[in-house]
Design a protein around this motif. Structure first.
Motif, PDB file in Angstrom:
ATOM      1  N   TYR A   1       0.815  -1.215   0.000  1.00  0.00           N
ATOM      2  CA  TYR A   1       0.000   0.000   0.000  1.00  0.00           C
ATOM      3  C   TYR A   1       0.850   1.267   0.000  1.00  0.00           C
ATOM      4  O   TYR A   1       1.968   1.283   0.496  1.00  0.00           O
ATOM      5  CB  TYR A   1      -0.955  -0.015   1.199  1.00  0.00           C
TER       6      TYR A   1
ATOM      7  N   GLN B   1      -4.426  -1.126   4.711  1.00  0.00           N
ATOM      8  CA  GLN B   1      -4.876  -0.598   3.420  1.00  0.00           C
ATOM      9  C   GLN B   1      -5.891   0.532   3.584  1.00  0.00           C
ATOM     10  O   GLN B   1      -5.947   1.438   2.750  1.00  0.00           O
ATOM     11  CB  GLN B   1      -5.468  -1.713   2.572  1.00  0.00           C
ATOM     12  N   SER B   2      -6.648   0.510   4.658  1.00  0.00           N
ATOM     13  CA  SER B   2      -7.689   1.529   4.860  1.00  0.00           C
ATOM     14  C   SER B   2      -7.116   2.946   4.895  1.00  0.00           C
ATOM     15  O   SER B   2      -7.816   3.913   4.594  1.00  0.00           O
ATOM     16  CB  SER B   2      -8.469   1.250   6.148  1.00  0.00           C
TER      17      SER B   2
ATOM     18  N   GLU C   1      -4.939   4.177   2.874  1.00  0.00           N
ATOM     19  CA  GLU C   1      -4.721   4.709   1.518  1.00  0.00           C
ATOM     20  C   GLU C   1      -5.791   5.745   1.181  1.00  0.00           C
ATOM     21  O   GLU C   1      -5.487   6.809   0.642  1.00  0.00           O
ATOM     22  CB  GLU C   1      -4.754   3.587   0.468  1.00  0.00           C
ATOM     23  N   SER C   2      -7.045   5.431   1.500  1.00  0.00           N
ATOM     24  CA  SER C   2      -8.129   6.364   1.155  1.00  0.00           C
ATOM     25  C   SER C   2      -8.274   7.497   2.171  1.00  0.00           C
ATOM     26  O   SER C   2      -8.605   8.618   1.811  1.00  0.00           O
ATOM     27  CB  SER C   2      -9.451   5.613   1.007  1.00  0.00           C
ATOM     28  N   SER C   3      -7.990   7.233   3.444  1.00  0.00           N
ATOM     29  CA  SER C   3      -8.186   8.286   4.446  1.00  0.00           C
ATOM     30  C   SER C   3      -7.020   9.273   4.515  1.00  0.00           C
ATOM     31  O   SER C   3      -7.231  10.456   4.770  1.00  0.00           O
ATOM     32  CB  SER C   3      -8.440   7.676   5.823  1.00  0.00           C
TER      33      SER C   3
ATOM     34  N   GLY D   1      -4.295   9.263   2.001  1.00  0.00           N
ATOM     35  CA  GLY D   1      -3.749   9.512   0.671  1.00  0.00           C
ATOM     36  C   GLY D   1      -2.344   8.960   0.527  1.00  0.00           C
ATOM     37  O   GLY D   1      -1.756   8.432   1.471  1.00  0.00           O
TER      38      GLY D   1
END
Length: 168
Positions: free
Chosen positions: A127, A151-152, A154-156, A158
């Protein structure tokens, strides 16, 4: 400009060279590639065929030489199961655990070796997560759960952002 290709090795001064030699060879599993006990130096490697040594341990001649300003020494492992296995081995050895965390880009256990040098053992995830991040994890949870949590971010948070302008 010349370029550095990678970090070569780390050297630590030791008050008790034999204790540190035993810890890094027997507990951590590094191979002793060379040593000169008369001169008080031990060379260790995780992959002696590829690199003669990644860690050099040297006996202090004077207590003021003791390594004191190293933030951490980090060792990469091949799997999350290896991080977990080392974690339990370190607990059995009675070593002080600093923390177990995910950085999104890695899952780690931080601990203190027999002479209180801070050491990290880490598994690199696939990630891309902006740093710094150090979210606590329970290494006794299943790999899938730990990797989903890593992995979570990555979206929170960046992806990595690269070099920034100095502040101040």
């Amino acid at each position: 400009m010349p370029q550095i290709s990678r970090l070569g090795h780390v050297g630590l001064f030791c008050n008790d060279l034999m204790k540190m030699r035993r810890f890094y060879s027997e507990v951590m599993g590094l191979t002793i590639t060379d040593e000169d006990m008369e001169r008080g130096i031990v060379f260790l490697s995780a992959d002696p065929q590829a690199e003669h040594h990644k860690l050099a341990l040297a006996r202090t001649k004077d207590p003021s030489q003791k390594t004191t300003n190293v933030q951490q020494v980090s060792f990469k492992v091949k799997s999350l199961d290896d991080v977990r296995g080392f974690y339990h081995r370190l607990l059995q050895e009675g070593l002080r655990i600093d923390r177990t965390v995910t950085h999104g880009i890695a899952c780690s256990v931080y601990f203190y070796d027999p002479e209180d040098n801070r050491v990290e053992l880490y598994y690199t995830t696939p990630y891309n997560v902006r740093q710094p991040l150090g979210a606590p994890i329970d290494l006794d949870k299943p790999n899938e759960e730990l990797l989903d949590f890593a992995q979570s971010f990555e979206s929170s948070l960046g992806p990595s952002r690269g070099a920034q302008q100095p502040v101040g």
